[in-house]
Design a protein around this motif. Structure first.
Motif, PDB file in Angstrom:
ATOM      1  N   LYS A 199       0.835  -1.199   0.000  1.00 20.91           N
ATOM      2  CA  LYS A 199       0.000   0.000   0.000  1.00 20.91           C
ATOM      3  C   LYS A 199       0.871   1.251   0.000  1.00 20.91           C
ATOM      4  O   LYS A 199       0.624   2.201  -0.754  1.00 20.91           O
ATOM      5  N   GLN A 200       1.894   1.245   0.847  1.00 24.01           N
ATOM      6  CA  GLN A 200       2.802   2.396   0.892  1.00 24.01           C
ATOM      7  C   GLN A 200       3.584   2.519  -0.402  1.00 24.01           C
ATOM      8  O   GLN A 200       3.809   3.616  -0.917  1.00 24.01           O
ATOM      9  N   GLU A 202       2.643   1.661  -3.455  1.00 18.89           N
ATOM     10  CA  GLU A 202       1.806   2.206  -4.517  1.00 18.89           C
ATOM     11  C   GLU A 202       1.527   3.691  -4.319  1.00 18.89           C
ATOM     12  O   GLU A 202       1.373   4.441  -5.283  1.00 18.89           O
ATOM     13  N   SER A 203       1.508   4.123  -3.052  1.00 22.00           N
ATOM     14  CA  SER A 203       1.246   5.545  -2.780  1.00 22.00           C
ATOM     15  C   SER A 203       2.381   6.442  -3.255  1.00 22.00           C
ATOM     16  O   SER A 203       2.196   7.657  -3.418  1.00 22.00           O
TER      17      SER A 203
END
Length: 411
Positions: A199-200, A202-203
């Motif tokens: 998630k991090q 992709e951010s």
């Protein structure tokens, strides 16, 4: 009239001496300027050299590494499997080099991408139905480091950015920043055996992101990603249309209870540049033989016993949190700094470990991951046991109970 007039007398064809008369006319100030001019050296470092920074060298070179004179030095910091002599190069490999030298066929200039016969051999070795390769898909390089450098040079321009693991091999940052490429660090999660925080990750991706570096098996973590996790990484890359630079130099150094999955075998639509070499698998880092495997089907562009032994020994030491590796040559150890209040950070911790116990480990600040240190596990077993014993002695001497953790102290 020009202030400088040069007259050359012609003495026929190809004279042995030319008479040169220089007439200087014009204002006296011109002559004054000529006489008063003084040459000065003005050699300045290039922009690239000013941007080149190696975190490991910057940290290690400034560490106060003075071993305890009463104890033999044990270096668990050098990622070179040949240092101690306990992992010799296979005689067959050495003989092949001797035969090549004796043949006299390879003393001249080499094609820039390597001999065709050599590229065919590499392609044949790594070819599989899931990730087919031909000689044209292989570029030979001066070690895996140059392979990574060439990949970055091809994929990124100054002002663009790449995604790099933290903790991760410092060369990625060194090369990228020297080229004016921004480095964005994505996190690996120690509680999940150093899997990527997807998630991090992709951010961090934006319109200037041109490459995702995936190092598997990992330096410095020694982790090996599962097939399922690799598929999730590929899903992010496919969704965001970001190519992958796969640093798989340790792909042939995986322990028997783990399986290395070449990233390119799991995807047909994400373009992947896979970097590898002879250095680690054949224990010849000084031979500087590496390669790039180009996987772009859509034309889009160990030592197992030491690892267990070391992990088990360090896991029993209060204040340390080793994370079991699955491949490569490394093990990362977390330092519970609250139990070692006299040390400000992992650099001070490892400096004192050298000074008192003559055991040299790299502080993980070198890999953008403070409060850990990296252990190289390719040393002889007896040396590893001795090193772990010294680390335990060091920790016992400096360990303090954190407030409210008496249960831990009673262990």
């Amino acid at each position: 009239m020009d202030p400088y007039v040069i007259q050359m007398q012609d003495h026929g064809s190809l004279p042995s001496v030319l008479d040169v008369h220089v007439n200087i006319t014009g204002r006296s100030s011109v002559l004054g300027k000529v006489k008063s001019r003084k040459a000065r050296w003005s050699v300045r470092p290039s922009d690239m050299s000013n941007k080149t920074f190696n975190p490991i060298r910057a940290i290690v070179d400034n560490m106060k590494v003075k071993p305890n004179p009463n104890k033999t030095m044990i270096a668990l910091s050098i990622g070179d499997p040949t240092v101690f002599g306990n992992l010799p190069t296979d005689p067959e490999v050495t003989q092949a080099i001797k035969d090549a030298l004796d043949s006299g066929k390879f003393n001249g200039y080499v094609p820039s991408i390597g001999y065709l016969s050599s590229r065919e051999e590499v392609a044949s070795y790594y070819h599989c139905p899931e990730a087919p390769l031909e000689a044209k898909d292989v570029i030979l390089t001066s070690g895996c480091s140059q392979a990574i450098e060439l990949c970055l040079a091809v994929l990124a321009n100054p002002g663009q950015n790449i995604l790099v693991p933290r903790p991760g091999f410092s060369l990625y940052r060194t090369l990228a920043e020297s080229m004016g490429i921004e480095v964005k660090l994505y996190n690996l999660l120690p509680e999940k055996n150093w899997e990527i925080d997807l998630k991090q990750l992709e951010s961090l991706i934006d319109e200037k992101t041109v490459c995702l570096i995936v190092n598997n098996p990992s330096n410095p973590c020694g982790s090996v990603f599962s097939r399922r996790h690799l598929q999730k990484i590929l899903a992010v890359a496919a969704r965001q249309c970001v190519p992958i630079l796969a640093d798989e130099i340790y792909g042939d150094m995986v322990f028997s209870d783990s399986k290395f999955e070449p990233l390119a075998t799991l995807s047909s639509n994400v373009p992947i540049l896979s970097c590898g070499g002879l250095a680690k698998r054949w224990l010849v880092p000084g031979w500087r033989m590496g390669w790039i495997l180009i996987h772009d089907r859509r034309d889009i562009f160990g030592n197992e016993s030491n690892a267990d032994l070391c992990y088990g020994a360090l896991a029993a030491i209060p204040g340390l949190r080793p994370i079991r590796p699955s491949g490569a040559m490394y093990l990362m150890v977390g330092i519970e700094m609250e139990h070692f209040p006299e040390f400000e950070n992992d650099v001070e911790f490892t400096e004192r470990l050298v000074a008192e116990q003559s055991v040299h480990c790299l502080p993980a600040t070198c890999f953008e991951y403070p409060n850990f240190f990296r252990v190289v596990i390719t040393v002889p077993e007896v040396m590893m046991l001795e090193a772990c014993s010294r680390i335990q002695e060091f920790c016992e001497q400096h360990y303090h109970c954190a407030e409210g953790s008496q249960e831990e102290c009673d262990k």
